[in-house]
Design a protein around this motif. Structure first.
Motif, PDB file in Angstrom:
ATOM      1  N   SER A  38       7.530 -33.996  23.778  1.00 33.02           N
ATOM      2  CA  SER A  38       7.505 -35.440  24.007  1.00 33.02           C
ATOM      3  C   SER A  38       7.717 -35.756  25.487  1.00 33.02           C
ATOM      4  CB  SER A  38       8.582 -36.128  23.174  1.00 33.02           C
ATOM      5  OG  SER A  38       8.360 -35.949  21.796  1.00 33.02           O
ATOM      6  N   LEU A  39       8.661 -35.049  26.119  1.00 34.68           N
ATOM      7  CA  LEU A  39       8.939 -35.289  27.536  1.00 34.68           C
ATOM      8  C   LEU A  39       7.743 -34.939  28.408  1.00 34.68           C
ATOM      9  CD1 LEU A  39      12.614 -34.011  27.981  1.00 34.68           C
ATOM     10  CD2 LEU A  39      11.787 -36.356  28.280  1.00 34.68           C
ATOM     11  N   SER A  40       7.165 -33.764  28.178  1.00 34.66           N
ATOM     12  CA  SER A  40       6.043 -33.344  29.015  1.00 34.66           C
ATOM     13  C   SER A  40       4.840 -34.260  28.814  1.00 34.66           C
ATOM     14  CB  SER A  40       5.674 -31.886  28.725  1.00 34.66           C
ATOM     15  OG  SER A  40       5.422 -31.677  27.347  1.00 34.66           O
ATOM     16  N   ALA A  41       4.589 -34.691  27.569  1.00 34.88           N
ATOM     17  CA  ALA A  41       3.482 -35.615  27.315  1.00 34.88           C
ATOM     18  C   ALA A  41       3.720 -36.948  28.007  1.00 34.88           C
ATOM     19  CB  ALA A  41       3.308 -35.822  25.812  1.00 34.88           C
ATOM     20  N   ALA A  42       4.927 -37.483  27.869  1.00 32.26           N
ATOM     21  CA  ALA A  42       5.238 -38.773  28.483  1.00 32.26           C
ATOM     22  C   ALA A  42       5.115 -38.704  29.996  1.00 32.26           C
ATOM     23  CB  ALA A  42       6.647 -39.201  28.078  1.00 32.26           C
ATOM     24  N   GLN A  43       5.563 -37.601  30.576  1.00 34.85           N
ATOM     25  CA  GLN A  43       5.530 -37.489  32.035  1.00 34.85           C
ATOM     26  C   GLN A  43       4.094 -37.422  32.551  1.00 34.85           C
ATOM     27  OE1 GLN A  43       8.714 -35.164  33.635  1.00 34.85           O
ATOM     28  NE2 GLN A  43       7.521 -34.554  35.434  1.00 34.85           N
ATOM     29  N   LEU A  44       3.206 -36.715  31.836  1.00 35.32           N
ATOM     30  CA  LEU A  44       1.807 -36.675  32.270  1.00 35.32           C
ATOM     31  C   LEU A  44       1.099 -37.997  32.015  1.00 35.32           C
ATOM     32  CD1 LEU A  44       0.479 -33.085  31.467  1.00 35.32           C
ATOM     33  CD2 LEU A  44       1.055 -34.112  33.670  1.00 35.32           C
ATOM     34  N   VAL A  45       1.497 -38.729  30.975  1.00 40.09           N
ATOM     35  CA  VAL A  45       0.954 -40.076  30.758  1.00 40.09           C
ATOM     36  C   VAL A  45       1.321 -40.966  31.945  1.00 40.09           C
ATOM     37  CG1 VAL A  45       1.191 -42.181  29.381  1.00 40.09           C
ATOM     38  CG2 VAL A  45       0.853 -39.984  28.239  1.00 40.09           C
ATOM     39  N   ALA A  46       2.583 -40.898  32.362  1.00 36.21           N
ATOM     40  CA  ALA A  46       3.027 -41.686  33.515  1.00 36.21           C
ATOM     41  C   ALA A  46       2.291 -41.256  34.780  1.00 36.21           C
ATOM     42  CB  ALA A  46       4.533 -41.528  33.703  1.00 36.21           C
ATOM     43  N   ALA A  47       2.087 -39.944  34.949  1.00 35.72           N
ATOM     44  CA  ALA A  47       1.370 -39.454  36.127  1.00 35.72           C
ATOM     45  C   ALA A  47      -0.077 -39.930  36.134  1.00 35.72           C
ATOM     46  CB  ALA A  47       1.424 -37.927  36.157  1.00 35.72           C
TER      47      ALA A  47
END
Length: 313
Positions: free
Chosen positions: A186-195
């Motif tokens: 969830s963290l890695s997905a959210a961070q790439l969405v933000a990026a």
């Protein structure tokens, strides 16, 4: 799983991560043949986010919630994804993929330097201080400012900026995101969405022009986004969560080797003895900065003897 099998699994996972992460510089170079730097940056963030969102859906994980948490995610996405990805794409217009991987290996050196500046690295031991000096001396050797034929220029400086940005991003992630009970997927997905959202804002700067993608460039940007960005970023999060930051950091020793070998084999990039020597000096310096004095505990010496490598200070 017995200890031997466990070590084999950890080693295999680190090996896969090193191969995927080290190949990033090759895929960037190939993608730049048809795309502008901002397009490469956005494409890898968007594709990486998409594949991790699909994996989240399959695993029935929700994205993190809460304004405060998302503020941390956006800051981490800027320093760990959007900014360094852009700097790599800009830098590799004039720097070879192999040299980009070598310069990226300075990330641990920047981590120690930044930690010393902000006070998180206290009482830096002489060995680590010597490693810091040696690592940057190797970087100077690679740049060769005394030589007109050296790879001095904005491209190399952009890649060094990316390495420093990674150091800031990793420190921020460790402090505000990792180890808080949120699934790493969830963290890695959210961070790439933000990026992806952050890099989308830069598309008007040369990223809205029509492009023609030959097969080689299409394959390159697809592999870059799905595997070298999405899968790699998630593996990094998992290794930090499962084995600690020290074990995850060891993959950095292999990245320059992978990038240099792939650049030489696939792209025919040449390396001169000075750059090879500088690469070795940088890696030795990085290794010295990762040295930590182990202090046995009189209460449980047996447990300490079985423990993994100590965590970074």
């Amino acid at each position: 799983m017995n200890s031997a099998a466990g070590r084999a699994w950890v080693g295999a996972r680190l090996g896969v991560l090193a191969l995927l992460w080290g190949s990033t510089f090759l895929w960037i170079k190939l993608a730049l043949a048809a795309l502008a730097p901002v397009q490469v940056t956005f494409s890898r963030c968007a594709l990486g986010a998409a594949v991790l969102l699909v994996l989240c859906l399959r695993a029935r994980h929700r994205l993190p919630r809460g304004r405060t948490l998302w503020r941390h995610i956006v800051v981490a996405a800027f320093f760990c994804n959007a900014l360094p990805f852009a700097m790599f794409s800009l830098g590799e217009r004039s720097v070879s993929s192999g040299l980009a991987g070598v310069l990226n290996a300075t990330t641990p050196l920047w981590s120690v330097l930044i930690g010393t500046a902000v006070g998180t690295e206290r009482g830096l031991p002489p060995v680590r201080l010597a490693g810091l000096v040696l690592g940057f001396a190797g970087t100077v050797l690679i740049f060769a400012p005394w030589s007109q034929t050296g790879p001095v220029g904005w491209g190399a400086l952009a890649i060094l900026a990316a390495a420093a940005s990674y150091a800031v991003g990793f420190a921020y992630m460790a402090r505000h995101l990792v180890g808080r009970g949120i699934p790493t997927l969830s963290l890695s997905a959210a961070q790439l969405v933000a990026a992806a959202g952050l890099t989308a804002l830069t598309l008007p700067a040369g990223g809205l022009v029509a492009v023609h993608l030959p097969a080689k460039a299409l394959i390159a940007v697809t592999v870059l986004g799905i595997f070298a960005t999405g899968i790699t970023f998630h593996l990094t999060y998992r290794i930090i969560a499962d084995e600690g930051a020290t074990n995850a950091a060891t993959v950095g020793y292999l990245l320059p080797v992978v990038s240099v070998v792939l650049g030489a084999i696939v792209l025919g990039e040449a390396l001169n003895p000075r750059i090879v020597t500088g690469m070795v000096v940088v890696l030795v310096g990085v290794g010295m900065t990762r040295r930590h004095k182990r202090v046995p505990s009189p209460a449980a010496p047996e447990a300490l003897s079985r423990s993994p490598l100590p965590q970074p200070e």
